[in-house]
Design a protein around this motif. Sequence first.
Motif, PDB file in Angstrom:
ATOM      1  N   VAL A 105       4.621  10.219  -7.101  1.00 15.07           N
ATOM      2  CA  VAL A 105       5.538  10.447  -8.222  1.00 15.07           C
ATOM      3  C   VAL A 105       4.765  10.838  -9.468  1.00 15.07           C
ATOM      4  CG1 VAL A 105       7.198   9.334  -9.758  1.00 15.07           C
ATOM      5  CG2 VAL A 105       7.328   8.931  -7.297  1.00 15.07           C
ATOM      6  N   TYR A 106       3.636  10.171  -9.699  1.00 14.64           N
ATOM      7  CA  TYR A 106       2.832  10.464 -10.889  1.00 14.64           C
ATOM      8  C   TYR A 106       2.291  11.896 -10.861  1.00 14.64           C
ATOM      9  CZ  TYR A 106      -1.030  10.241 -14.211  1.00 14.64           C
ATOM     10  OH  TYR A 106      -1.882  10.505 -15.236  1.00 14.64           O
ATOM     11  N   LYS A 107       1.934  12.387  -9.670  1.00 19.07           N
ATOM     12  CA  LYS A 107       1.405  13.745  -9.551  1.00 19.07           C
ATOM     13  C   LYS A 107       2.499  14.800  -9.452  1.00 19.07           C
ATOM     14  CE  LYS A 107      -3.072  12.542  -7.561  1.00 19.07           C
ATOM     15  NZ  LYS A 107      -4.026  12.781  -6.451  1.00 19.07           N
ATOM     16  N   GLY A 108       3.748  14.361  -9.530  1.00 16.15           N
ATOM     17  CA  GLY A 108       4.855  15.306  -9.540  1.00 16.15           C
ATOM     18  C   GLY A 108       5.288  15.820  -8.192  1.00 16.15           C
ATOM     19  N   VAL A 146       0.837  -1.205   0.000  1.00 11.17           N
ATOM     20  CA  VAL A 146       0.000   0.000   0.000  1.00 11.17           C
ATOM     21  C   VAL A 146       0.869   1.251   0.000  1.00 11.17           C
ATOM     22  CG1 VAL A 146      -1.645   1.338   1.361  1.00 11.17           C
ATOM     23  CG2 VAL A 146      -1.982  -1.125   1.072  1.00 11.17           C
ATOM     24  N   LEU A 147       1.927   1.243   0.801  1.00 11.39           N
ATOM     25  CA  LEU A 147       2.831   2.384   0.848  1.00 11.39           C
ATOM     26  C   LEU A 147       3.544   2.582  -0.485  1.00 11.39           C
ATOM     27  CD1 LEU A 147       3.996   4.584   2.661  1.00 11.39           C
ATOM     28  CD2 LEU A 147       5.774   2.963   3.379  1.00 11.39           C
ATOM     29  N   SER A 148       3.880   1.470  -1.142  1.00  8.85           N
ATOM     30  CA  SER A 148       4.520   1.566  -2.448  1.00  8.85           C
ATOM     31  C   SER A 148       3.590   2.223  -3.464  1.00  8.85           C
ATOM     32  CB  SER A 148       4.929   0.169  -2.927  1.00  8.85           C
ATOM     33  OG  SER A 148       5.476   0.212  -4.225  1.00  8.85           O
ATOM     34  N   VAL A 149       2.335   1.823  -3.448  1.00  8.67           N
ATOM     35  CA  VAL A 149       1.360   2.445  -4.351  1.00  8.67           C
ATOM     36  C   VAL A 149       1.218   3.929  -4.046  1.00  8.67           C
ATOM     37  CG1 VAL A 149      -1.065   2.471  -5.038  1.00  8.67           C
ATOM     38  CG2 VAL A 149       0.120   0.297  -4.736  1.00  8.67           C
ATOM     39  N   GLY A 150       1.237   4.294  -2.772  1.00  8.45           N
ATOM     40  CA  GLY A 150       1.153   5.704  -2.403  1.00  8.45           C
ATOM     41  C   GLY A 150       2.327   6.502  -2.938  1.00  8.45           C
ATOM     42  N   PHE A 151       3.538   5.952  -2.848  1.00 15.83           N
ATOM     43  CA  PHE A 151       4.714   6.635  -3.400  1.00 15.83           C
ATOM     44  C   PHE A 151       4.589   6.794  -4.918  1.00 15.83           C
ATOM     45  CE2 PHE A 151       7.163   5.397   0.514  1.00 15.83           C
ATOM     46  CZ  PHE A 151       7.529   6.689   0.868  1.00 15.83           C
ATOM     47  N   LEU A 161      10.375   7.445  -6.357  1.00 14.87           N
ATOM     48  CA  LEU A 161      10.428   6.204  -7.129  1.00 14.87           C
ATOM     49  C   LEU A 161      11.292   5.157  -6.434  1.00 14.87           C
ATOM     50  CD1 LEU A 161       9.640   4.694  -9.689  1.00 14.87           C
ATOM     51  CD2 LEU A 161      11.617   5.722 -10.830  1.00 14.87           C
ATOM     52  N   VAL A 162      12.445   5.602  -5.915  1.00 19.56           N
ATOM     53  CA  VAL A 162      13.322   4.677  -5.196  1.00 19.56           C
ATOM     54  C   VAL A 162      12.621   4.136  -3.959  1.00 19.56           C
ATOM     55  CG1 VAL A 162      15.470   4.497  -3.888  1.00 19.56           C
ATOM     56  CG2 VAL A 162      15.443   5.708  -6.074  1.00 19.56           C
TER      57      VAL A 162
END
Length: 530
Positions: A50-53, A41-46, A60-61
Amino acid sequence: MNKKVLDLRLAPPVLSAWVGALLLPALPLQWIAVISALALVLSVGFLIAVYKGRLATLGLVSALAVGALGGVGVSLTHSARTLAADPLARAWQGNIANIKVIAQVETPPRKYAPGSNQQIVQLKLQKAQIQGSAPVNTGLKIMAFGSGMPTYPRGTILQSAIKLEKSPGSANLDITNNGGISANSLFEIRGQLLSTPVVRAGPGGAAALKQKFATRLEEKLAAVKSPAAATLLPAMILGIRADASADSEALKTAGIVHITCVSGMHISVLISLVALLSAGFARRWRLLICGTLLVGYCLLLGPSPSLLRASVMGMVSILALAAGREPCSFSSLAAAIIGLLIFNPAFGSDIGFLLSVSSTAAIVLAVPYIEGKVQNLTTLWGSRFPRRSLKIIAGKYRDYLKKGFQSLLSVGLVSLVAQLACLPGQLLIRPGINTLSVLANVAIAPVVTLLIWGGAILVFLPIPGYLLARILAFGCEWVMVVARAISANRFAILPWPQGIPGLLALGALVAGIVFIWRCYFPKRGKRWQC
């Protein structure tokens, strides 16, 4: 230095996956499930950030790092719960039992130690029958100990009676309540063979093909009557390592036992042979041939950690070349580590995988620097070499001499880097430090490529090959002469404690060397204050 080689953005995901593979199996299964779910879930949040800038490279890392941890957790949870649902595991409950089994050989029997009759074999159970109950289908994998077993090829179906033993950390094992047990309690199942196994069926599929190649190689080597060739070539080409013996101990003492473990060196040499033979084909066909070789060779030899690591690295590099990009060695290594730890988290605690990764990482990071230093040293050596001697040597032979000197120097430096990188892992499994392994690797370097190329031709091509077998026998004899000569030297092994005390002593030594170097050797005209 090439910046792509030092692209360390995948280093945090590698560390995250490895730490997860080491620590998560010791936790209860319900904790592993919760941790892996939170990590994903945390990975999806990151990734959304990233997608929203809102986050750039750091986001990403971080997404990759926590995603790798979550992937290892999901893999562990799935494997452990599948194992906990196994009928034999639920009937076993950690108690010792006498069971009649039908099992498939995963790793052929080998002596546990030189001079010992005890053998160890990895089995995948297929059917099991406990006394007083009906037979059940099972899929447990165990390490079984016994004696008097012949060399059963991988894939052989055996029938025997075994005694299952619980792992030391599973005193209160309760598989019916699998949420309260750890993954290690399920994975660390050992067995003792109570009777000599009976062969029910021979190997099939890739294992049968490997046995066919092994028989072909054995027949060709029988004509030359070389024990060294019979020991080295099956291990170097087909991954069939001999039992623990005086010769295998000599290879370990000399620090050249790695040539008998199929890994990146063997893969790169074989690919160079295939690339040489397919020089007339178009680029895409050569890449396709090399990729097919990697996949087929890995399926043929079986899933050993070092071979899988080398194969995944090779496939990532081939895909990069096919996409028109220059492959990055460190990124390929990092991708291989993450993928294999998610595929099989048990690799995280495998010493062979640790040694393979550490040596490869050291070579990847140090080779560009080493090559530059070698060129500078050879240029300096050529300028200081007596001109009168240079006049005696013709120009073309002078170039050959320089290239030969560069090659041997590179082999020595790369061997030293790999040995230093593998030293902590080696101290975990055996005491002592190899002191003459660099000399041994330089001595056998001229024949290793010849042995791999020639051995592959003997194994995979249906040719008589007596002359080639005789030449390879001389090369194998040279390797064993070097191993025996160095192992007989009393300075070949520096006494050093094993395990944690050895690692602590090694760390103290390294810290002392760094301290002395920084204090007493000025850098850029400035002396360090201590």
